[in-house]
Design an enzyme around this catalytic site. Structure first.
Site, short mmCIF file in Angstrom:
data_model
loop_
_atom_site.label_atom_id
_atom_site.label_comp_id
_atom_site.label_asym_id
_atom_site.label_seq_id
_atom_site.Cartn_x
_atom_site.Cartn_y
_atom_site.Cartn_z
CD GLU A 71 -1.30 -2.22 2.27
OE1 GLU A 71 -0.13 -2.63 2.07
OE2 GLU A 71 -2.01 -2.65 3.19
CB CYS A 79 -0.50 -2.92 9.11
SG CYS A 79 0.66 -1.73 8.39
CB CYS A 81 -0.97 0.42 5.21
SG CYS A 81 0.65 -0.29 4.77
#
Lengths: 143, 143
Positions: free
Chosen positions: B55, B83, B86
């Site tokens: 990402e 996560c 990101c």
């Protein structure tokens, strides 16, 4: 000589460089064995990239210097409390210690109840006034 | 033709490329006006860099393509739930839509009670089984 204040001054120098580029003035350094192995300042405008926070660049740079992605014996000194993105990156890096100048109540990770790696020590309030002032003055000048 | 499944398949192709490099197989694409403007896969091992999630690379790449840091009319298709790092980056990007394949209950941002930008639409469960399997099989092979 190698006090937290000493390294925070280096981080503030980075923030000053960001300010001269009309970037939100946030800076950081990463230290290993009393040696600065990475230094960076916010470059989101210059690079047209929301991910170009000082901490993100410094993490990449320090890992490159060390030849490994974990920053286990390193300390980050950063003038403003890391945001959610940067706290996530610091968490993945397993960095040993994070020293924060000024708190960022609104955008910082602490009030979001996020934690870094369980082994990461966190210290706040080192040169808090200087670190806070440079950001506040920047936004005041933008109004 | 331009369904969520179509673009998630493209993200899965990126995950497959990561797998072939022995990286945790996560991939993504960013779409604007039915056109893929960025594609990336996890490269944390190859680049020795904890920030090299799919990402993060795609956000930087899409902003570079667009010539601006905000991804306001863009959709990210990602095989695994982002996560904390990101999700923070996606939040800064003000991206319009995030389409997630498989959930990541432990490391994903949703269970941490983090939100993206208020205007960002979030969809989960597109090609969930395929997106989940590729990661599960990878970790099984590592045991």
């Amino acid at each position: 000589m190698f006090t937290d204040e000493y390294y925070m001054k280096m981080a503030l120098q980075e923030a000053q460089i960001a300010l001269e580029k009309d970037e939100v003035p946030i800076g950081c350094v990463i230290v290993s064995n009393n040696r600065i192995i990475a230094r960076a300042h916010n470059l989101t405008e210059t690079l047209n990239d929301v991910t170009a926070h000082a901490e993100m660049q410094a993490i990449t740079s320090a890992a490159n210097f060390l030849g490994g992605k974990y920053l286990k014996d390193c300390t980050l000194y950063v003038t403003l409390e890391p945001c959610v993105m940067c706290s996530g990156a610091l968490s993945w890096s397993q960095i040993s210690k994070v020293v924060i100048g000024a708190r960022d109540e609104q955008r910082g990770f602490i009030n979001k109840h996020l934690s870094l790696h369980p082994k990461t020590e966190i210290i706040t309030g080192i040169m808090e006034n200087e670190c806070s002032s440079i950001v506040k003055e920047f936004f005041k000048s933008k109004r």
